[in-house]
Design a protein around this motif. Structure first.
Motif, mmCIF file in Angstrom:
data_model
loop_
_atom_site.group_PDB
_atom_site.id
_atom_site.type_symbol
_atom_site.label_atom_id
_atom_site.label_comp_id
_atom_site.label_asym_id
_atom_site.label_seq_id
_atom_site.Cartn_x
_atom_site.Cartn_y
_atom_site.Cartn_z
ATOM 1 N N ASP A 67 -32.796 -21.885 77.293
ATOM 2 C CA ASP A 67 -33.596 -20.757 76.796
ATOM 3 C C ASP A 67 -33.991 -19.797 77.927
ATOM 4 O OD1 ASP A 67 -33.744 -21.684 74.073
ATOM 5 O OD2 ASP A 67 -35.213 -23.173 74.725
ATOM 6 N N THR A 74 -35.878 -20.938 70.917
ATOM 7 C CA THR A 74 -35.692 -19.607 70.319
ATOM 8 C C THR A 74 -34.408 -18.910 70.770
ATOM 9 O OG1 THR A 74 -36.939 -18.508 72.099
ATOM 10 C CG2 THR A 74 -38.184 -19.243 70.151
ATOM 11 N N GLN A 77 -30.566 -22.923 71.671
ATOM 12 C CA GLN A 77 -30.184 -23.730 70.496
ATOM 13 C C GLN A 77 -29.670 -22.874 69.341
ATOM 14 O OE1 GLN A 77 -30.350 -27.450 70.086
ATOM 15 N NE2 GLN A 77 -28.873 -26.583 68.638
ATOM 16 N N PRO A 78 -30.335 -21.775 68.987
ATOM 17 C CA PRO A 78 -29.768 -20.912 67.942
ATOM 18 C C PRO A 78 -28.379 -20.387 68.296
ATOM 19 C CG PRO A 78 -32.070 -20.353 68.303
ATOM 20 C CD PRO A 78 -31.690 -21.321 69.386
ATOM 21 N N ALA A 106 -41.263 -15.870 67.579
ATOM 22 C CA ALA A 106 -40.234 -16.915 67.590
ATOM 23 C C ALA A 106 -39.117 -16.611 66.601
ATOM 24 C CB ALA A 106 -40.868 -18.272 67.278
ATOM 25 N N CYS A 110 -35.122 -15.866 67.544
ATOM 26 C CA CYS A 110 -34.027 -16.688 66.984
ATOM 27 C C CYS A 110 -32.977 -15.804 66.308
ATOM 28 C CB CYS A 110 -34.573 -17.695 65.984
ATOM 29 S SG CYS A 110 -35.446 -19.095 66.716
ATOM 30 N N ARG A 111 -33.440 -14.863 65.512
ATOM 31 C CA ARG A 111 -32.492 -13.990 64.808
ATOM 32 C C ARG A 111 -31.718 -13.111 65.786
ATOM 33 N NH1 ARG A 111 -36.914 -13.972 61.247
ATOM 34 N NH2 ARG A 111 -37.783 -12.071 62.194
ATOM 35 N N TYR A 113 -31.039 -13.610 69.089
ATOM 36 C CA TYR A 113 -30.063 -14.354 69.889
ATOM 37 C C TYR A 113 -28.905 -14.858 69.037
ATOM 38 C CZ TYR A 113 -32.787 -14.201 74.176
ATOM 39 O OH TYR A 113 -33.434 -13.769 75.316
ATOM 40 N N THR A 114 -29.203 -15.239 67.806
ATOM 41 C CA THR A 114 -28.137 -15.666 66.892
ATOM 42 C C THR A 114 -27.174 -14.512 66.627
ATOM 43 O OG1 THR A 114 -29.531 -17.329 65.812
ATOM 44 C CG2 THR A 114 -27.630 -16.522 64.569
#
Length: 218
Positions: A67, A74, A77-78, A106, A110-111, A113-114
């Motif tokens: 991260d 956040t 892992q995503p 958070a 996540c959104r 980086y995804t």
């Protein structure tokens, strides 16, 4: 040996969310050392960025993520989840964030980086690696063209040719067994015509290998 998916090449994408810039990069890799070297180059290139988050998955089983000082869970892992969902291996992804001054929370991180990882993967494309059998054949030069015709007739390809001292020519040939076929049965069918039609083969070596199935993109 089974088929597996890899990035077709290097892919890059940019995503902006509330003034933060997310620069995604996807890179084909085959070892942890290669992944670390590319990661270090990206860090040096974007030394002034707030975060360089990353993940990689290798066919051999290793997977890692970071991260890079973003809130835990956040970023790395995503990003990793993107490649696990797509079934892609031998891949490194780095997403560089230039902070825009507005906190995303958070969920927003996540959104972001995804999306940056997925957009970079889409830019790279996905290819299927399929098992092939490579054989190296050495024949007299006078029979080399005949060998090439027989190879093509068996749906093989000549990867390269090397010419020795006047009398010898050599070539590499690949053929892929059909789905579900045993290698032993396939190789017997695939190599027999060359052996039967060219009696003066001077050497005949077999190597299992993987290669991208041309024209197949997922």
């Amino acid at each position: 040996m089974e088929d597996y998916l890899v990035p077709r090449g290097v892919g890059r994408a940019e995503y902006i969310e509330k003034k933060s810039r997310f620069l995604g990069g996807v890179y084909p890799v085959t070892s942890e050392q290669e992944a670390k070297e590319i990661l270090e180059r990206v860090r040096k290139q974007h030394y002034d960025a707030r975060h360089n988050c990353w993940c990689y998955i290798l066919k051999s089983g290793q997977k890692r993520y970071s991260d890079d000082a973003e809130p835990q869970g956040t970023a790395g892992q995503p990003m990793l989840n993107v490649f696990e969902r797509e079934g892609v291996v031998d891949v490194l992804c780095v997403v560089t964030r230039y902070f825009g001054g507005i906190l995303l929370g958070a969920g927003g991180l996540c959104r972001a980086y995804t999306k940056a990882a997925k957009d970079a993967l889409d830019a790279a494309g996905i290819s299927k690696m399929q098992p092939w059998l490579r054989q190296q054949i050495t024949v007299p030069y006078a029979l080399f063209e005949r060998a090439k015709l027989l190879i093509a007739a068996q749906e093989g390809t000549v990867e390269d040719a090397q010419y020795g001292a006047r009398t010898n020519g050599s070539g590499r040939r690949c053929g892929r067994p059909p789905a579900g076929a045993s290698y032993r049965r396939f190789w017997k069918r695939f190599s027999a015509p060359v052996k039967q039609n060219i009696q003066k083969i001077q050497s005949f070596d077999i190597f299992p290998c993987y290669r991208i199935h041309e024209g197949v993109s997922v």
